[in-house]
Design an enzyme around this catalytic site. Sequence first.
Site, PDB file in Angstrom:
ATOM      1  CB  CYS A   1     -18.505 -18.495 -11.243  1.00 49.63           C
ATOM      2  SG  CYS A   1     -19.440 -18.286  -9.738  1.00 49.63           S
TER       3      CYS A   1
ATOM      4  NE  ARG B   1     -12.658 -18.658 -13.306  1.00 53.97           N
ATOM      5  CZ  ARG B   1     -12.567 -17.566 -14.066  1.00 53.97           C
ATOM      6  NH1 ARG B   1     -11.573 -17.444 -14.909  1.00 53.97           N
ATOM      7  NH2 ARG B   1     -13.469 -16.630 -13.995  1.00 53.97           N
TER       8      ARG B   1
ATOM      9  CD1 TRP C   1     -15.031 -20.228  -5.116  1.00 56.13           C
ATOM     10  CD2 TRP C   1     -14.870 -18.066  -5.597  1.00 56.13           C
ATOM     11  NE1 TRP C   1     -13.977 -19.735  -4.433  1.00 56.13           N
ATOM     12  CE2 TRP C   1     -13.850 -18.419  -4.705  1.00 56.13           C
ATOM     13  CE3 TRP C   1     -14.951 -16.753  -6.036  1.00 56.13           C
ATOM     14  CZ2 TRP C   1     -12.924 -17.508  -4.240  1.00 56.13           C
ATOM     15  CZ3 TRP C   1     -14.032 -15.859  -5.582  1.00 56.13           C
ATOM     16  CH2 TRP C   1     -13.024 -16.232  -4.693  1.00 56.13           C
TER      17      TRP C   1
ATOM     18  CG  ASN D   1     -17.559 -15.231 -13.506  1.00 58.54           C
ATOM     19  OD1 ASN D   1     -17.517 -15.029 -12.303  1.00 58.54           O
ATOM     20  ND2 ASN D   1     -16.538 -14.994 -14.302  1.00 58.54           N
ATOM     21  N   GLY D   2     -20.110 -13.631 -11.758  1.00 58.53           N
ATOM     22  CA  GLY D   2     -20.224 -12.220 -11.402  1.00 58.53           C
ATOM     23  C   GLY D   2     -21.398 -11.993 -10.470  1.00 58.53           C
TER      24      GLY D   2
ATOM     25  CD  GLU E   1      -1.888  -1.945   0.377  1.00 59.65           C
ATOM     26  OE1 GLU E   1      -0.885  -2.105   1.091  1.00 59.65           O
ATOM     27  OE2 GLU E   1      -2.103  -2.639  -0.634  1.00 59.65           O
TER      28      GLU E   1
ATOM     29  CE  LYS F   1      -0.136  -2.868  -3.663  1.00 55.08           C
ATOM     30  NZ  LYS F   1      -0.359  -3.566  -2.424  1.00 55.08           N
TER      31      LYS F   1
ATOM     32  CD  GLU G   1       4.016  -3.581  -3.122  1.00 55.42           C
ATOM     33  OE1 GLU G   1       4.346  -4.672  -2.640  1.00 55.42           O
ATOM     34  OE2 GLU G   1       2.830  -3.269  -3.334  1.00 55.42           O
TER      35      GLU G   1
ATOM     36  CG  HIS H   1       4.113  16.115  15.148  1.00 54.16           C
ATOM     37  ND1 HIS H   1       4.308  17.040  16.150  1.00 54.16           N
ATOM     38  CD2 HIS H   1       2.799  15.802  15.186  1.00 54.16           C
ATOM     39  CE1 HIS H   1       3.172  17.261  16.780  1.00 54.16           C
ATOM     40  NE2 HIS H   1       2.235  16.522  16.210  1.00 54.16           N
TER      41      HIS H   1
ATOM     42  CE  LYS I   1       0.815 -12.411  -4.870  1.00 53.48           C
ATOM     43  NZ  LYS I   1       0.253 -11.084  -4.571  1.00 53.48           N
TER      44      LYS I   1
HETATM   45  C1  G6P Z   1       5.736  -9.571  -0.210  1.00 52.16           C
HETATM   46  C2  G6P Z   1       4.709  -9.217  -1.256  1.00 52.16           C
HETATM   47  C3  G6P Z   1       3.608  -8.336  -0.650  1.00 52.16           C
HETATM   48  C4  G6P Z   1       3.011  -9.023   0.553  1.00 52.16           C
HETATM   49  C5  G6P Z   1       4.066  -9.434   1.572  1.00 52.16           C
HETATM   50  C6  G6P Z   1       3.491 -10.374   2.618  1.00 52.16           C
HETATM   51  O1  G6P Z   1       6.427  -8.430   0.165  1.00 52.16           O
HETATM   52  O2  G6P Z   1       5.315  -8.533  -2.329  1.00 52.16           O
HETATM   53  O3  G6P Z   1       2.598  -8.105  -1.616  1.00 52.16           O
HETATM   54  O4  G6P Z   1       2.077  -8.161   1.156  1.00 52.16           O
HETATM   55  O5  G6P Z   1       5.115 -10.155   0.942  1.00 52.16           O
HETATM   56  O6  G6P Z   1       3.136 -11.553   1.968  1.00 52.16           O
HETATM   57  P1  G6P Z   1       2.057 -12.562   2.522  1.00 52.16           P
HETATM   58  O7  G6P Z   1       2.028 -13.682   1.526  1.00 52.16           O
HETATM   59  O8  G6P Z   1       2.523 -13.001   3.871  1.00 52.16           O
HETATM   60  O9  G6P Z   1       0.771 -11.819   2.603  1.00 52.16           O
END
Ligand code: G6P
Length: 606
Positions: free
Chosen positions: A2, A27, A74, A98-99, A479, A483, A486, A502, A601
């Site tokens: 929103c 947004r 939204w 919003n929220g 994940e 994170k 990265e 193992h 990205k």
């Molecule tokens: C790149 C980004 C990741 C993402 C991956 C897949 O490595 O840095 O953050 O998970 O691509 O991207 P996608 O747009 O297909 O989710």
Amino acid sequence: MCGIVGILGSKPVAIDLIDALRRLEYRGYDSAGVATVENGHLERRRAEGKLRNLETRLSKEPLEGHTGIGHTRWATHGKPIERNAHPHMSDKVSVVHNGIIENYRDLKAELTAKGHTFASDTDTEAVVHLITDAMQHGCTPVEAVRRSLDRLAGAFALAIIFAGHDDLMIAARQGSPLAIGHGDGEMYLGSDAIALAPFTDRITYLDEGDWAVIKRRSLEIYDRSGKRVERPIVKSAASALLVDKGNHRHFMAKEIHEQPEVISHTLSNYLDMGEGRVNFPDLGVDLSQILRVSISACGTAYYAGLVGKYWIERYARIPVEIDVASEFRYREAPMSPGGLAVFVSQSGETADTLATLRYAKEHGQRIASIVNVRTSTIARESHAVLPILAGPEIGVASTKAFTCQLAVLACLAIALGRARGHIDTAKERELVQALVEVPRHISAMLRDEDKYVDLAHTLSKASDVIYLGRGINYPIALEGALKLKEISYIHAEGYAAGELKHGPIALIDEKVPVVVVTPADELFDKTISNMQEVAARGGQIVMISNADADHAGCKLAAYIPVPDAHPFTNPLIYAVPVQLMAYHTAVQMGTDVDQPRNLAKSVTVE
Ligand code: G6P
């Protein structure tokens, strides 16, 4: 999400409100509306769909008021129809929001019992009636808002105008950002400074818990305790920006904090919350006939897919094959016709995922893509598109896209389970209710971030960190490790807790933090045993769990408590602590959080 705008102007404001709303279109929204104070009373115009529909409405039925608020909605609570569009109002007050007001059900019950009639399905309307009720009992607008704010739970931003008060707007911020713009004898309000860029670049950002009494020639800001506070006026460069970080230091922090709202939005698209049912779009195949699912994706999206495998196999009893797209595309996997092939991609442009999609299509699969960008190549080449509706994700490290991908996959698993006769009505209602509660649990975790700052001291000194998880939470360990590496550049690996002995156990010594993702589910005792194996070798254990720390049975370097939730939704909930850990560690290490080195990205090359 929103968008909110407000103007105390010197001429009719409706057109400028639309102008400001247009700058918030990025947004995402599905309806819009404006309200103004017209000769002492409140009037509003609302329309489903795009702003041009609202403009058409306004050209036929103009508003002349010099004080007004506007909103792009939204949907999170209630369908995207005009009745649910903001502003919501009574004869005394008009509100845009919003929220999420988390306790709106309780408030609605209380206010309905007092005789208030609700005209929408939204959580926002509870705020309207709460303020109206206080004013009916003799409170001034300011007093009525102050009292009402004390009753609201959740993350929200509000803008409020009042009948009979042409020089008054009240704004409140608790979780969702708000920027106040200073004009010359005029004042402005917006969800971010971008909305206000055509009018002013002199901006005051409200802090968490602040609320403001805005008049054309004065601004009074109060903090959560009601104490008058001063907030600086800063010069904004917003007009040059595409999107705004609001009060957050990084886009990643903003995106982590947006999760309760964006997940609600995603869920509202795939669930009928009132009926407790999944409302899944037609994939163009009979779901009861699907005998095999394959999932392919890269990076974080792959880990979302891995959670999807656990969900679909467990709840729909359909075998799921999953592989990272860069492997899938070349291994010439046999795919018997009639299978459902699911591609998960935030950008919808990842080259390997797209190549796998084309391979699956050539092999007679039904193609469904779970994407954030609906106009992307992957979406265009799919038979069915399942949008995650997360809004633009700017931080390179994916956060809100991950949890929204999970939300869609959870709904897909329920839809498949129902179609295959493995989920009955009662079970469906139980699982849907569990999903509906996820935003509230995440909000609760986001209110308490200090412990991550302390934990970041430990993690930032490590050169290796190990993440462990079991079952459906194993992908969260993967994940979490992704994170951390990265954005902090610390070497981290996720392992299935049962796999520890193992090989990875050889890495454990007193310098190695071991993050254990261990909800109190059916596998808890097994993971705890693995944790003790680590403790016996001196590893520094960080336990993330809804079980008390004393269940660990060993010394912990840190304990991150997590709310009790249905085991089905744990991956959505446990994703957030691992995001926050990585974020705060990266901040302490001083890395470029939003644009970490070497990463992109959208990866459109192999
Ligand atoms: C790149 C980004 C990741 C993402 C991956 C897949 O490595 O840095 O953050 O998970 O691509 O991207 P996608 O747009 O297909 O989710």
